[in-house]
Design an enzyme around this catalytic site. Structure first.
Site, PDB file in Angstrom:
ATOM      1  N   GLY A  15       0.803  -1.229   0.000  1.00 17.12           N
ATOM      2  CA  GLY A  15       0.000   0.000   0.000  1.00 17.12           C
ATOM      3  C   GLY A  15       0.827   1.266   0.000  1.00 17.12           C
ATOM      4  O   GLY A  15       0.623   2.138   0.837  1.00 17.12           O
ATOM      5  N   TYR A  41     -15.000  -1.843   9.946  1.00 16.41           N
ATOM      6  CA  TYR A  41     -13.561  -1.532   9.882  1.00 16.41           C
ATOM      7  C   TYR A  41     -12.899  -1.974  11.186  1.00 16.41           C
ATOM      8  O   TYR A  41     -11.863  -2.645  11.188  1.00 16.41           O
ATOM      9  CB  TYR A  41     -13.357  -0.037   9.658  1.00 16.41           C
ATOM     10  CG  TYR A  41     -11.915   0.406   9.736  1.00 16.41           C
ATOM     11  CD1 TYR A  41     -11.440   1.063  10.866  1.00 16.41           C
ATOM     12  CD2 TYR A  41     -11.030   0.155   8.698  1.00 16.41           C
ATOM     13  CE1 TYR A  41     -10.111   1.466  10.956  1.00 16.41           C
ATOM     14  CE2 TYR A  41      -9.706   0.549   8.770  1.00 16.41           C
ATOM     15  CZ  TYR A  41      -9.255   1.211   9.908  1.00 16.41           C
ATOM     16  OH  TYR A  41      -7.931   1.593   9.994  1.00 16.41           O
TER      17      TYR A  41
END
Ligand code: NDP
Ligand code: RET
Length: 316
Positions: free
Chosen positions: A13, A157
């Site tokens: 990422g 999340y």
């Protein structure tokens, strides 16, 4: 190619935010201790990273494509690393998900778990056998304060980060037997695209199937408070990159690493009371009873932590 003595670091990422900053910070290490393999799922997004990396690119930083949601991409990426030898794996890739669960599809929830939880599992499964063979390695996982304590309207999340924390807590024991260190990093709010992406998503939401009260609590109570928290406590990607560098360079890295001292008391609530009620009631009161007070408190906190006040107090 890594020079002898250099540690091979693979980071997931790296197209933006914390991952980009960690890659650049390690690639620009003054003692050139790291050979950084910065990865991203879409190489068309490499410009921001290459601009920040400058002349480190091609020397202490190289780029590889990697989508942590694809078994093939993970295998392909590690096969492109010399001898599949990685000294430090930094699992940073992650996505947020915000809003009333009534309006979030199970498929969207699965995508968050596929990135935030299974993405880390895929990387560890791929890299761990070589580390075990060499009886050496360091696995770093970018968790979150929401991997330790739930935050309202961040339900899925939070669950994905909790899942990762539980997985890592279990894995750490056997990895220690192979001299492999496992470190979790738990940042509080950090000013990255993560925040902007979430706000963009919220702007597009129409909350199908959600009652008016819940929409109001989300839009008129939670969102303003969360903006206050980001403003008052938000760290920078540089802050997290510095913490990460310190962790990989420490002789005995801590297993859990909170990065934001302002957030520590909030997480401490959970450990202060085994019934678990303290943090739930505190969050409830902060949100629904002391919302305006919290707004003022956060503004004061923001002043206390910003440089302008410090400048005034320092100069006579
Ligand atoms: N910002 C914050 O407040 C906090 C963030 N964190 C965690 O920090 C980590 C980094 O987030 P942050 O830098 O803030 O946010 P960003 O959105 O800036 O960065 C997230 C990165 O993850 C990448 N990514 C997403 N899905 C995949 C995938 N399937 N494969 C590979 N890469 C992927 C994104 O790539 P792409 O550009 O292609 O989308 C991007 O590079 C995340 O794990 C997040 O949960 C933890 C605490 C606080
Ligand atoms: C602390 C706190 C709140 C918000 C916390 C937030 C918004 C944290 C964000 C953390 C992030 C973005 C982590 C990412 O992984 C509330 C709910 C307003 C209630 C009062 C206490």
């Amino acid at each position: 190619m890594a020079n002898s003595g250099q540690k091979v670091v693979l980071i997931t990422g790296c197209s933006s935010g914390i991952g980009l900053r960690i890659a650049v910070t390690l690639a620009k290490d003054e003692k050139k201790r790291y050979h950084v393999i910065a990865t991203m799922r879409d190489l068309k997004k490499k410009d921001k990273l290459l601009e920040a990396a400058g002349d480190a690119y091609g020397k202490t930083l190289m780029l590889l494509q990697l989508d942590v949601c694809s078994d093939d991409s993970v295998k392909e990426c590690i096969n492109n690393v010399k001898d599949r030898h990685i000294d430090i794996l930094i699992n940073n890739a992650g996505v947020g998900l915000l809003g009333p669960v009534e309006s979030i599809s199970i498929d969207e929830m699965k995508r968050v778990f596929d990135t935030n939880f299974f993405g880390v599992v895929r990387m560890i499964k791929e890299v761990m056998p070589d580390m075990k063979k060499r009886r050496s390695g360091h696995i770093v996982v970018m968790s979150s304060v929401m991997g330790l304590q739930g935050v309202v309207f961040n339900d899925v999340y939070t669950a994905s980060k909790f899942a990762m924390e539980g997985f890592c807590e279990s894995m750490a024991v056997q990895l220690m037997k192979f001299n492999i260190r496992l470190s979790m990093i738990e940042p509080g709010p950090v000013h990255t695209e993560f925040e902007t992406k979430m706000m963009e998503d919220v702007a597009k939401m129409d909350f199908p199937g959600v009652d008016a009260d819940t929409v109001r609590y989300f839009k008129d109570v939670y969102l303003p408070s969360s903006i206050d928290i980001f403003e008052a406590m938000g760290q920078t990607p540089e802050d997290i990159a510095k913490c990460t560098k310190k962790i990989i360079e420490s002789e005995r890295p801590r297993f859990r690493n909170l990065t934001n001292s302002l957030y520590t008391p909030i997480v401490a609530l959970k450990y202060a009371d085994e019934t678990g009620g303290l943090s739930v009631n505190t969050f409830y009161n902060l949100l629904f009873n002391f919302g305006p007070l919290m707004h003022i408190t956060m503004s004061i906190l923001k002043c206390l932590t910003c440089s302008c006040l410090r400048r005034r107090t320092i100069s006579p």
